[in-house]
Design an enzyme around this catalytic site. Structure first.
Site, PDB file in Angstrom:
ATOM      1  CE  LYS A   1       3.324 -10.536  -9.657  1.00 56.66           C
ATOM      2  NZ  LYS A   1       2.725 -10.128  -8.527  1.00 56.66           N
TER       3      LYS A   1
ATOM      4  CB  ALA B   1       8.548 -18.754 -12.396  1.00 54.15           C
TER       5      ALA B   1
ATOM      6  CE1 TYR C   1       6.500  -9.262 -11.049  1.00 55.76           C
ATOM      7  CE2 TYR C   1       6.078  -9.527 -13.378  1.00 55.76           C
ATOM      8  CZ  TYR C   1       5.653  -8.788 -12.283  1.00 55.76           C
ATOM      9  OH  TYR C   1       4.702  -8.111 -12.033  1.00 55.76           O
TER      10      TYR C   1
ATOM     11  CB  ALA D   1      -0.950   0.087   1.272  1.00 54.98           C
TER      12      ALA D   1
ATOM     13  CG  ASN E   1      -0.819  -4.386  -4.997  1.00 47.85           C
ATOM     14  OD1 ASN E   1      -0.671  -4.256  -6.134  1.00 47.85           O
ATOM     15  ND2 ASN E   1      -0.063  -3.419  -4.223  1.00 47.85           N
TER      16      ASN E   1
HETATM   17  N1  LIG Z   1       3.422  -1.755 -12.439  1.00 49.41           N
HETATM   18  C1  LIG Z   1       3.335  -2.745 -13.212  1.00 49.41           C
HETATM   19  O1  LIG Z   1       3.428  -2.655 -14.590  1.00 49.41           O
HETATM   20  C2  LIG Z   1       2.592  -4.228 -12.948  1.00 49.41           C
HETATM   21  C3  LIG Z   1       2.290  -5.116 -14.019  1.00 49.41           C
HETATM   22  C4  LIG Z   1       1.539  -6.192 -13.484  1.00 49.41           C
HETATM   23  C5  LIG Z   1       1.668  -6.638 -12.309  1.00 49.41           C
HETATM   24  N2  LIG Z   1       1.952  -5.588 -11.316  1.00 49.41           N
HETATM   25  C6  LIG Z   1       2.123  -6.119 -10.050  1.00 49.41           C
HETATM   26  O2  LIG Z   1       1.306  -5.189  -9.087  1.00 49.41           O
HETATM   27  C7  LIG Z   1       1.872  -5.465  -7.631  1.00 49.41           C
HETATM   28  C8  LIG Z   1       2.219  -3.773  -7.464  1.00 49.41           C
HETATM   29  O3  LIG Z   1       3.070  -3.315  -8.272  1.00 49.41           O
HETATM   30  P1  LIG Z   1       3.478  -1.764  -8.293  1.00 49.41           P
HETATM   31  O4  LIG Z   1       4.016  -1.646  -9.740  1.00 49.41           O
HETATM   32  O5  LIG Z   1       2.571  -1.003  -7.811  1.00 49.41           O
HETATM   33  O6  LIG Z   1       4.859  -1.996  -7.488  1.00 49.41           O
HETATM   34  P2  LIG Z   1       5.604  -0.893  -6.517  1.00 49.41           P
HETATM   35  O7  LIG Z   1       5.251   0.648  -6.962  1.00 49.41           O
HETATM   36  O8  LIG Z   1       7.261  -1.199  -6.618  1.00 49.41           O
HETATM   37  O9  LIG Z   1       5.099  -1.284  -5.292  1.00 49.41           O
HETATM   38  C9  LIG Z   1       5.274  -2.586  -4.523  1.00 49.41           C
HETATM   39  C10 LIG Z   1       4.855  -2.545  -3.195  1.00 49.41           C
HETATM   40  O10 LIG Z   1       5.088  -3.642  -2.651  1.00 49.41           O
HETATM   41  C11 LIG Z   1       5.442  -3.733  -1.172  1.00 49.41           C
HETATM   42  N3  LIG Z   1       6.304  -4.834  -1.002  1.00 49.41           N
HETATM   43  C12 LIG Z   1       7.477  -5.341  -1.795  1.00 49.41           C
HETATM   44  N4  LIG Z   1       8.076  -6.254  -1.306  1.00 49.41           N
HETATM   45  C13 LIG Z   1       7.580  -6.279   0.152  1.00 49.41           C
HETATM   46  C14 LIG Z   1       7.883  -7.150   1.253  1.00 49.41           C
HETATM   47  N5  LIG Z   1       8.961  -8.021   1.431  1.00 49.41           N
HETATM   48  N6  LIG Z   1       7.155  -6.944   2.418  1.00 49.41           N
HETATM   49  C15 LIG Z   1       6.207  -5.970   2.389  1.00 49.41           C
HETATM   50  N7  LIG Z   1       5.867  -5.165   1.310  1.00 49.41           N
HETATM   51  C16 LIG Z   1       6.682  -5.233   0.272  1.00 49.41           C
HETATM   52  C17 LIG Z   1       6.194  -2.333  -1.347  1.00 49.41           C
HETATM   53  O11 LIG Z   1       6.174  -1.915  -0.025  1.00 49.41           O
HETATM   54  P3  LIG Z   1       7.394  -1.244   0.770  1.00 49.41           P
HETATM   55  O12 LIG Z   1       8.364  -0.836  -0.114  1.00 49.41           O
HETATM   56  O13 LIG Z   1       6.686  -0.429   1.894  1.00 49.41           O
HETATM   57  O14 LIG Z   1       7.899  -2.626   1.479  1.00 49.41           O
HETATM   58  C18 LIG Z   1       5.133  -1.311  -2.193  1.00 49.41           C
HETATM   59  O15 LIG Z   1       4.085  -1.045  -1.408  1.00 49.41           O
HETATM   60  C19 LIG Z   1       2.994  -6.336  -7.948  1.00 49.41           C
HETATM   61  O16 LIG Z   1       2.745  -7.332  -7.112  1.00 49.41           O
HETATM   62  C20 LIG Z   1       3.461  -6.268  -9.357  1.00 49.41           C
HETATM   63  O17 LIG Z   1       4.014  -7.485  -9.487  1.00 49.41           O
HETATM   64  C21 LIG Z   1       2.734  -4.557 -11.680  1.00 49.41           C
END
Ligand SMILES: NC(=O)c1ccc[n+]([C@@H]2O[C@H](COP(=O)([O-])OP(=O)(O)OC[C@H]3O[C@@H](n4cnc5c(N)ncnc54)[C@H](OP(=O)(O)O)[C@@H]3O)[C@@H](O)[C@H]2O)c1
Length: 242
Positions: A147, A145, A143, A9, A79
């Site tokens: 997902k 694998a 990544y 979040a 997420n």
């Molecule tokens: N952006 C895209 O194009 C895209 C496309 C397809 C799928 N997704 C998926 O959407 C989701 C969100 O992605 P996003 O693009 O919004 O990424 P982001 O801006 O990098 O945010 C990732 C979030 O995950 C949290 N996080 C990561 N590792 C963590 C851990 N070990 N423990 C607790 N929290 C953790 C981070 O929180 P902290 O930093 O506070 O730990 C951050 O809030 C992911 O699952 C990603 O694979 C994204």
């Protein structure tokens, strides 16, 4: 009004979802590791509507302790995730592979273990996967694998949770502009904003859809490519990502 727990979040799609659910009057439990960012969210929200939990989803003890503070929730949006690439296939980075599988898949198992007993009847589990699972992309061994595992988990869990009246929504976003994709150096066609992604997820979850994919102009293109014979789609993907 519903109570929604959102992991990841503090940034990108998760942060946009927090704002969307708060704006619609729901109660939100925002989770992440970044305590400064969680405090910022609290400062901007009505304190009765938002609470925060700071923990690392890959640390099982911390996850258990944090989730122990949660009472009943209506929707859990799992997420949080990380994306890193395998740059050298021959020198396959096993540590990176383990980190990504741990964060994007194993941690989800722990979260489900602690959270599912707290999800209300007629509640919903939302798992944020990726459109990368529609067509395998180069360098995405870890990544993709993680997902792909999440996809199976969601689709299997949906069958088992039906008798508890708990829905499972699997989400396949295309490219979304967030810190996660900011570091990508390749072209990201049809990239959308995190606000747009949150809007689509919010609407799909409210409609209790089992599968969300967006933007459709991108995901349908991927689905079409996936139907081509193997050598053809592999050549196409390799050429378009170069
Ligand atoms: N952006 C895209 O194009 C895209 C496309 C397809 C799928 N997704 C998926 O959407 C989701 C969100 O992605 P996003 O693009 O919004 O990424 P982001 O801006 O990098 O945010 C990732 C979030 O995950 C949290 N996080 C990561 N590792 C963590 C851990 N070990 N423990 C607790 N929290 C953790 C981070 O929180 P902290 O930093 O506070 O730990 C951050 O809030 C992911 O699952 C990603 O694979 C994204």
């Amino acid at each position: 009004m519903s109570k929604i727990l959102i992991t990841g979040a503090t940034s990108g799609i998760g942060e946009a979802l927090v704002h969307k659910y708060l704006k619609q009057g729901h109660n939100v439990i925002a989770c992440g590791r970044n305590t400064e960012k969680l405090a910022q969210l609290t400062n901007h929200a009505n304190s009765s509507q938002l609470s925060t939990l700071a923990f690392d989803i890959t640390n099982t003890d911390d996850t258990e302790q944090a989730i122990a503070q949660v009472e009943q929730v209506d929707i859990i949006i799992l997420n949080a995730g990380d994306c890193q690439y395998i740059d050298d296939a021959i020198g396959f980075d096993n540590k990176l592979f383990q980190h990504i599988i741990n964060t994007n898949l194993i941690a989800i198992g722990h979260l489900l273990h602690f959270l599912l007993p707290k999800v209300s009847k007629h509640g919903q589990v939302v798992l944020v996967s990726s459109s990368v699972t529609i067509v395998p992309l180069p360098r995405a061994e870890a990544y993709g694998a993680s997902k792909a595992g999440l996809d199976y988990l969601a689709n299997s869990l949906r069958i088992d949770l039906a008798k508890n009246n708990i829905g499972v929504t699997l989400v396949h976003p295309g490219f979304v502009a967030t810190p996660l994709t900011d570091k990508n150096t390749f072209d990201m066609p049809f990239k959308i904003t995190s606000e747009d992604a949150a809007k689509r997820i919010y609407a799909g979850v409210a409609a209790r859809k089992s599968y969300l994919h967006f933007p459709k102009r991108f995901t349908y293109l991927l689905k079409l490519i996936a139907m081509l014979p193997n050598p053809l789609w592999q050549r196409l993907v390799a050429r378009s990502i170069r």
